[in-house]
Enzyme design. Structure first.
Site, short mmCIF file in Angstrom:
data_model
loop_
_atom_site.label_atom_id
_atom_site.label_comp_id
_atom_site.label_asym_id
_atom_site.label_seq_id
_atom_site.Cartn_x
_atom_site.Cartn_y
_atom_site.Cartn_z
N GLY A 72 0.88 -1.17 0.00
CA GLY A 72 0.00 0.00 0.00
C GLY A 72 0.91 1.22 0.00
N ALA A 73 0.68 2.13 -0.95
CA ALA A 73 1.66 3.20 -1.19
C ALA A 73 2.06 3.98 0.07
CB ALA A 73 1.12 4.12 -2.29
N ASP A 115 -1.56 4.63 -6.34
CA ASP A 115 -0.12 4.52 -6.09
C ASP A 115 0.65 5.72 -6.63
OD1 ASP A 115 -0.98 1.67 -5.59
OD2 ASP A 115 1.14 1.69 -5.02
O1 MRU Z 1 0.62 -3.94 -4.64
P1 MRU Z 1 0.01 -3.23 -3.48
O2 MRU Z 1 -0.82 -4.11 -2.61
O3 MRU Z 1 1.03 -2.42 -2.70
O4 MRU Z 1 -0.98 -2.19 -4.16
C1 MRU Z 1 -1.71 -1.34 -3.34
C2 MRU Z 1 -2.70 -0.55 -4.08
O5 MRU Z 1 -2.84 -0.63 -5.29
C3 MRU Z 1 -3.50 0.43 -3.28
O6 MRU Z 1 -4.76 0.63 -3.83
C4 MRU Z 1 -2.75 1.76 -3.26
O7 MRU Z 1 -1.44 1.60 -2.80
C5 MRU Z 1 -3.43 2.77 -2.46
S1 MRU Z 1 -3.28 2.38 -0.77
C6 MRU Z 1 -3.89 3.59 0.11
#
Ligand code: MRU
Length: 331
Positions: free
Chosen positions: A47-48, A220
């Site tokens: 999650g970013a 992201d």
């Molecule tokens: O590959 P991930 O699980 O890190 O991807 C996360 C996402 O795509 C989320 O939607 C994004 O980071 C937003 S989190 C607030």
């Protein structure tokens, strides 16, 4: 108890290992930059915004180890996952303090607190959108796990519920790594928020049959014009939402906005190990001779976004560049 994706005390970064959820609540205790980089790459933390905060503390650990220059530390952590803009913002916040001879732990703590505060502001700003909306669809996990606390997409839903809204959440399972069915459902279940997990390919059916009133996702990386990267599968949800007249919202803190990028065309899309597609928990799902591909994100053009939910309020895509300029000018 509130979910906290990570915390730092006295030279140790604690991470809730998101690979083990929902089956096990396991806390990793990391003492080195390398182990932090591995945790980001293998998605123990994901999650970013959470990635950005973990990387900020990874920089702190790197300085304590005494083996890296600030630039080397930044490079190692920056090579873990290319799409999340927050990763680079978190690294830079601590690199600057390190180079200036300032207290790096303070810089990382301040970064972490800022993310949490901004996600709370997103919750407050976005809650009115869901005051009368009943059925909301979300993709991937943009909850507390993804943002240290609160969430981006889930924050407005949490605040709306506190204010009395009666919400139901459709949770896309989010193949290949199942962040929806493993993580979003875990967060919602803990808080007794009514929800149902659906296969990714069921979302179109619910959108087309009038069973979804709004879609909200995180991001992201968001370019200046509002094109944005999010978990693979987001683009198709946005297109189907538009086709069916369902509003589509994107919630993000400032660290996700890449103001130097004019549009989404050049956003780097991470390609992950094909085994994440061809296997689940070590079980092969595909014939041995069949190759697979695994883009982790896709880019959704701004024209599919009804509005962005930012810490400064809800903004339409055409007004985004102006808001970002104001925010950058304010420092
Ligand atoms: O590959 P991930 O699980 O890190 O991807 C996360 C996402 O795509 C989320 O939607 C994004 O980071 C937003 S989190 C607030």
């Amino acid at each position: 108890m509130k979910v906290r994706a990570l915390w730092y005390t006295a030279g140790v970064l604690h991470l809730l290992d998101q690979r083990a959820l929902p089956g096990r609540v396991r806390v990793l205790r990391l003492r080195t930059l390398r182990s932090t980089a591995d945790a980001i790459r293998t998605m123990a933390v994901r999650g970013a915004p959470s990635i950005g905060a973990a990387a900020a503390y990874g920089m702190v650990l790197g300085k304590r180890e005494g083996r890296y220059t600030p630039a080397q530390a930044a490079r190692l952590l920056g090579a873990t996952r290319p799409t999340a803009h927050d990763l680079f913002v978190g690294i830079e916040a601590v690199r600057k303090a390190w180079v200036a001879g300032d207290e790096v732990e303070e810089a990382a703590d301040a970064y972490r607190s800022r993310i949490v505060e901004e996600c709370h502001q997103i919750g407050t700003a976005g809650a009115p959108l869901f005051a009368t909306t009943r059925r909301v669809l979300t993709h991937c996990n943009a909850g507390a796990l993804a943002t240290v606390e609160w969430g981006t997409a889930l924050a407005p839903l949490r605040v709306a519920r506190q204010r009395g809204a009666r919400l139901f959440v459709w949770v896309d399972e989010t193949r290949p790594l199942l962040q929806g069915s493993r993580l979003t459902a875990w967060e919602l279940a803990r808080e007794h928020i009514p929800h149902a997990v659906i296969a990714d390919n069921a979302a179109g059916h619910y959108l087309a049959t009038g069973q979804v009133d709004a879609v909200i996702v995180g991001a992201d990386r968001i370019a200046r014009n509002g094109d944005f990267a999010n978990k693979i599968g987001t683009y198709s949800k946005a297109v189907v939402a538009r086709e069916n007249g369902v509003p589509f919202y994107v919630a993000a803190p400032w660290s996700t906005f890449d103001v130097r990028r004019p549009n989404g065309k050049t956003i780097p899309v991470e390609e992950r190990d094909p085994l994440e597609v061809s296997e689940i928990a070590g079980h092969r799902l595909t014939p041995k001779g069949s190759p697979s591909r695994n883009p982790a994100f896709d880019i959704t053009p701004a024209r599919y976004v009804t509005a962005f939910v930012t810490p400064a309020g809800v903004v339409r895509p055409r007004a985004l560049a102006r808001l970002l300029a104001r925010h950058s000018a304010a420092g």
